[in-house]
Design an enzyme around this catalytic site. Structure first.
Site, short mmCIF file in Angstrom:
data_model
loop_
_atom_site.label_atom_id
_atom_site.label_comp_id
_atom_site.label_asym_id
_atom_site.label_seq_id
_atom_site.Cartn_x
_atom_site.Cartn_y
_atom_site.Cartn_z
N CYS A 1 0.81 -1.22 0.00
CA CYS A 1 0.00 0.00 0.00
C CYS A 1 0.85 1.27 0.00
CB CYS A 1 -0.97 0.00 1.17
SG CYS A 1 -0.21 -0.11 2.81
N HIS B 1 -1.80 2.21 6.95
CA HIS B 1 -2.30 2.21 5.58
C HIS B 1 -2.03 3.61 5.00
CE1 HIS B 1 -4.26 0.71 2.11
NE2 HIS B 1 -5.33 1.49 2.19
N ASP C 1 -8.54 5.09 -3.10
CA ASP C 1 -7.62 4.05 -2.64
C ASP C 1 -7.17 3.24 -3.83
OD1 ASP C 1 -6.44 1.66 -1.61
OD2 ASP C 1 -7.39 2.06 0.31
#
Length: 732
Positions: free
Chosen positions: A267, A294, A311
């Protein structure tokens, strides 16, 4: 189930509505929409006897038969007749239009919990803000790398801009927007950039062996080499091959330009690289650091007038509650970092602020504000007073919106998925696996932009009649269609603004036959916004004749329709005039209606996907395995439904419909007449189209409803999916 008859008063009119309580509240709302044109999301229904609001939670078998319908939008437009002391509250209410908030009792409890959490924080939070600042500081220099023109140009060179621009414009066209503004195009392009990035970047759980390509297993951390440190890889993971025992290095690069080259990571790498891509295309962008491990991106959307969550790992946008509601994360700090400052945006990502406050123990809230203000001042030290004023105004608007939306319940009907990226066991270990999918049980009414599909289907009539008229044998007719199909494929591969391809004859179909049959393809070319041109060498080319976006929208439909026609013709033993009927010819397809469904998968399994004429999409109802519905409302006069077709979707045969009922209504949904029932239907393969003739004919309708009663395997899935639905009316 209870049959009810309601008298619904709206303005100066009273409507009689016959309703079966087993159909669900959404059907009742859609019936009212059909009668009054007030969309379900704008309806306020009140019982006249008790003045209580009727909602999804109400027992429609017990409420008063006399109801009053009010348009929420109309209410908001009425002038407020309040005392001077209430003027500020009225202004606040106006600014909150369209935002659902919790009840006064719930809000009071929430505010009390927030106060208690703040009091507790005074005792448990550290006084030293250094640890908080240390977490943020490294990212300041990282986001400044996104402003490097060299990095931006390198990123842009890897993007298929024409292809994404075409997809963006087609997505807008499917919503009926064929003349989008610049900001609408930019917004749509950003979403396509997100989807493209998801497909082109690779997730690394354990890298394959550098030597033999087999699976590896983690061996801990290693020392970074100078060549790795050069690109910010201070951490290097080591993996040993299960086959040849070779050690493979996985440097965790922080340099976004290096990530444009490697196109892999987790990520951190994904969000880092994607934010660079956003800046490369001039979107105002932020990197959002979640202290619970994250990272994602925010971009300012001119269309929405606010910051939008994106995202890249999940290819999900504008769903800020994804982490708290879907992943079940226990958030504490979400800090947005940009070239012009740092921002605490945690409130955008939670509806449980009192719980989040109890976990914000690194330092006090006042220290958080102070640190962020200090860093932001540093970032803006060289800005002009004009720029500073504009930024401060936008900051104030954002702060007000974060506070206002903190207690909204707008997303209550949206189901959010657990984490999809990464190895399953890794996700479970992080407690981010979650359940469900991105779906909605409260669908808006959507309009089908599908007139081009009907025109394409109708256009095949002239072609097939010409085949019969010229006594063309089936095999030769198929070859002609294959030549046109090959041209469609060639056109699809070209940039959408420069489409031109030759019609190539072959050894079976000579040039003279192509010339002879070409006039019969005129209607099909018109439906595709194309035309044919003959050059001086006698070569026929097909090229754009109008709006290239209309062509881009129609080409996939034509390709799939040609595939099906070629397949159907190959099964014709005796091709002649008697063959020119349904289902070989699919004439009078109903189009341009409005659709509502019991539920839908977001963003690619929406209800109108069942009517878009392509195999690339489907309607997916996440909770439809044991029963669901989809309603189609005609745009104009009443029609008699004489046939329909269903096509299976791309995967998961267990989700195929097996039992269903088709109904029509001639009073816009107040009552329903059964037109057709099917049981134990099985789709033998993917993308299989099955045709059905209506058993109960002669009934004119202005609405049609499919009630899907069960899927093929209700034990193994909760979902229903349909590749396409086509409705055919009697020819007038």
């Amino acid at each position: 189930m209870v049959a009810r008859k309601f008298l619904v008063r709206h303005d100066d009119s009273t409507f009689t509505v016959d309703y079966d309580t087993g159909d669900g509240f959404e059907v009742f709302q859609f019936q009212l929409f059909s009668l009054t044109s007030i969309p379900p999301e704008e309806q306020k229904i009140v019982g006249e006897d008790h003045d209580r609001i009727v909602s999804d939670d109400s027992d429609l078998a017990a409420v008063s038969e006399k109801l009053r319908l009010v348009s929420v939008a109309d209410e908001e437009r009425k002038p407020e007749k309040q005392e001077e002391t209430m003027s500020n509250a009225a202004a606040a209410n106006k600014s909150d239009a369209g935002t659902s908030t919790m009840s006064d009792e719930e809000l009071a409890r929430m505010l009390q919990a927030e106060e208690e959490a703040l009091l507790l924080q005074q005792y448990v939070a550290g006084e030293n803000s250094g640890m908080f600042e240390e977490k943020i500081r490294p990212y300041i220099s990282q986001v400044l790398m996104y402003e490097d023109p060299v990095c931006q140009e390198a990123a842009r060179k890897t993007v298929p801009v024409d292809n994404l621009e075409e997809k963006a414009l087609v997505s807008l066209a499917k919503e009926g927007n064929l003349e989008p503004s610049k900001i609408e195009q930019d917004h749509a392009f950003l979403l396509q950039l997100l989807f493209w990035f998801k497909r082109s970047f690779s997730w690394v759980h354990a890298p394959p062996c550098d030597g033999c390509g087999n699976e590896t297993i983690g061996q801990g951390m290693g020392n970074a080499l100078p060549s790795e440190l050069q690109y910010g890889a201070s951490r290097v993971e080591l993996y040993r091959c299960n086959n040849c025992s070779r050690v493979t290095r996985f440097p965790r690069y922080n340099d976004p330009l290096k990530l444009v080259e490697t196109r892999k990571g987790r990520c951190g790498e994904w969000a880092n690289c994607f934010t660079l891509y956003c800046r490369a295309f001039a979107y105002e962008s932020r990197l959002v650091l979640d202290f619970t491990d994250h990272v994602w991106t925010e971009c300012f959307s001119e269309v929405l007038g606010r910051w939008m969550h994106l995202d890249p790992c999940e290819a999900i946008y504008d769903r800020p509650l994804l982490y708290e509601k879907g992943w079940q994360k226990k958030l504490n700090y979400a800090i947005a970092i940009a070239k012009d400052g740092v921002y605490d945006v945690t409130k955008r990502y939670t509806r449980k602020w009192h719980e989040v406050l109890s976990r914000r123990t690194i330092t006090t809230e006042s220290s958080v504000v102070s640190v962020l203000a200090s860093i932001t001042k540093e970032c803006r030290r060289d800005y002009t007073s004009e720029v500073l004023s504009a930024l401060e105004e936008r900051d104030n608007i954002e702060r007000e919106a974060l506070e206002r939306d903190l207690h909204s319940t707008d997303d209550a009907s949206v189901s959010l998925p657990g984490r999809q990226s990464g190895d399953k066991q890794w996700r479970i270990a992080r407690s981010e696996f979650g359940t469900g999918s991105l779906s909605s049980s409260s669908c808006p009414v959507r309009v089908c932009i599908d007139e081009h599909i009907t025109k394409i289907y109708n256009a095949f009539s002239a072609i097939l009649h010409k085949f019969v008229e010229d006594s063309l044998i089936v095999s030769k007719g198929i070859e002609v269609l294959k030549i046109f199909r090959a041209t469609v494929i060639d056109l699809k591969k070209l940039p959408y603004k420069k489409r031109r391809a030759p019609l190539k004859s072959n050894s079976i179909v000579g040039k003279s036959l192509v010339h002879q049959l070409l006039p019969s393809f005129t209607e099909l070319l018109d439906a595709l916004s194309l035309k044919s041109e003959l050059d001086t060498n006698g070569i026929i080319s097909v090229c754009l004749a109008g709006d290239p976006v209309k062509t881009a929208l129609a080409l996939p439909v034509a390709l799939h329709a040609l595939d099906e026609l070629i397949s159907d013709l190959s099964k014709c033993d005796n091709f002649g005039k008697d063959s020119l009927s349904f289902p070989l010819l699919r004439l009078n397809r109903i189009c341009s209606g409005a659709v509502l469904a019991s539920g839908e998968e977001l963003p690619f399994g929406i209800a109108t996907a069942a009517f878009d004429g392509t195999r690339m999409s489907k309607w997916e109802e996440p909770n439809g395995a044991r029963g669901c519905w989809i309603i189609y409302k005609l745009s104009a006069n009443m029609l008699e439904l004489v046939a329909y077709e269903l096509m299976s979707a791309n995967d998961a045969p267990e989700r195929d419909p097996m039992h269903w009922v088709v109904e029509g209504s001639n009073d816009r949904g107040s009552s329903w007449h059964v037109l057709d029932e099917r049981t134990s239907e099985v789709f033998d393969k993917r993308f299989q189209r099955k045709s059905y003739k209506i058993r109960s004919t002669g009934f004119l309708s202005n609405m049609f409803r499919f009630r899907f009663l069960a899927v093929r395997d209700v034990q193994s899935t909760s979902r229903l999916q349909v590749g396409s639905i086509d409705l055919y009316a009697r020819q007038s």
